[in-house]
Scaffold this motif. Sequence first.
Motif, PDB file in Angstrom:
ATOM      1  N   PHE A 126      42.165  37.051  38.963  1.00 30.39           N
ATOM      2  CA  PHE A 126      43.033  38.674  38.337  1.00 30.39           C
ATOM      3  C   PHE A 126      41.318  39.542  38.381  1.00 30.39           C
ATOM      4  CE2 PHE A 126      40.656  38.070  34.510  1.00 30.39           C
ATOM      5  CZ  PHE A 126      40.507  38.910  33.671  1.00 30.39           C
ATOM      6  N   GLU A 127      41.632  40.912  38.362  1.00 29.07           N
ATOM      7  CA  GLU A 127      40.419  42.327  39.207  1.00 29.07           C
ATOM      8  C   GLU A 127      40.559  42.770  38.261  1.00 29.07           C
ATOM      9  OE1 GLU A 127      40.790  43.709  42.484  1.00 29.07           O
ATOM     10  OE2 GLU A 127      40.065  41.463  44.054  1.00 29.07           O
ATOM     11  N   LYS A 128      39.730  43.511  37.406  1.00 29.96           N
ATOM     12  CA  LYS A 128      39.698  44.121  36.368  1.00 29.96           C
ATOM     13  C   LYS A 128      39.807  46.038  37.331  1.00 29.96           C
ATOM     14  CE  LYS A 128      39.497  43.418  32.057  1.00 29.96           C
ATOM     15  NZ  LYS A 128      38.610  44.031  30.804  1.00 29.96           N
ATOM     16  N   VAL A 129      40.598  46.731  37.299  1.00 32.51           N
ATOM     17  CA  VAL A 129      40.753  48.048  37.253  1.00 32.51           C
ATOM     18  C   VAL A 129      40.402  49.248  36.495  1.00 32.51           C
ATOM     19  CG1 VAL A 129      41.874  49.838  39.201  1.00 32.51           C
ATOM     20  CG2 VAL A 129      42.232  47.430  39.952  1.00 32.51           C
ATOM     21  N   GLY A 130      39.267  49.852  35.997  1.00 31.00           N
ATOM     22  CA  GLY A 130      38.751  50.634  35.182  1.00 31.00           C
ATOM     23  C   GLY A 130      39.016  49.642  33.772  1.00 31.00           C
ATOM     24  N   LEU A 136      46.993  39.497  42.226  1.00 30.94           N
ATOM     25  CA  LEU A 136      47.498  39.293  43.477  1.00 30.94           C
ATOM     26  C   LEU A 136      48.583  38.263  43.232  1.00 30.94           C
ATOM     27  CD1 LEU A 136      46.548  40.516  46.162  1.00 30.94           C
ATOM     28  CD2 LEU A 136      44.617  37.587  46.172  1.00 30.94           C
ATOM     29  N   LEU A 137      49.759  38.619  44.313  1.00 33.52           N
ATOM     30  CA  LEU A 137      50.990  37.637  44.382  1.00 33.52           C
ATOM     31  C   LEU A 137      50.220  36.021  44.275  1.00 33.52           C
ATOM     32  CD1 LEU A 137      53.707  37.737  43.900  1.00 33.52           C
ATOM     33  CD2 LEU A 137      54.501  38.779  46.442  1.00 33.52           C
ATOM     34  N   ALA A 138      49.633  36.033  45.816  1.00 36.30           N
ATOM     35  CA  ALA A 138      49.218  34.695  45.800  1.00 36.30           C
ATOM     36  C   ALA A 138      48.486  34.017  44.709  1.00 36.30           C
ATOM     37  CB  ALA A 138      48.126  35.129  47.520  1.00 36.30           C
ATOM     38  N   ASP A 139      48.338  34.578  44.285  1.00 35.44           N
ATOM     39  CA  ASP A 139      47.509  33.639  43.422  1.00 35.44           C
ATOM     40  C   ASP A 139      48.161  33.004  42.009  1.00 35.44           C
ATOM     41  OD1 ASP A 139      44.912  33.852  44.118  1.00 35.44           O
ATOM     42  OD2 ASP A 139      44.130  35.777  43.185  1.00 35.44           O
TER      43      ASP A 139
END
Length: 174
Positions: A126-130, A136-139
């Motif tokens: 996952f990525e953190k945005v703030g 990601l749907l692919a993940d």
Amino acid sequence: MGTRSLANDATTYLPNAEDRRRLMDIKEALSHIAQDARETPDTVFDDMSGQSDFPVATLKVPGSPARPLTPELADVLMQVADQLSRGRAVFVAPYDTMLTTQDAADFLGVSRPTLVKLLEDGAIPFEKVGRHRRVLLADLQEYMNARHRENVGMFDELAADEDPRATLNNPLIS
């Protein structure tokens, strides 16, 4: 018929009764295109496509130019029409769509806290945005496929350990 869902680029299509009747007709028409494509050898197709008046199936939507309908696109449309004609929702999204944790949890069919635990344990990237996590749907799809492979492997192991002769006289198995 479509409603926005999950992300700006994603749409979930839920058909009503009138749409289902029209989709059954579309499915029938598309099935002939896909079947003809499977039955026509490439050499015959090459000969036909070389003619100046070669007919090309097109997809025409009011207000848009006609687009060629390839066998691959016809197959996808046929699958979508089939699911919608059965009253099932169809989710359409680009593979690189970023989802919120709630949307990702809904996609996997788990609670949001369960998904967050999977993310924090490293099971799903996952990525953190703030302060917010985005997945990601692919993940998610890769995670689901990996879980499926694990489950099939466990069932295969169980089946390999079972002695088929032990169940021959079992009164519960007929």
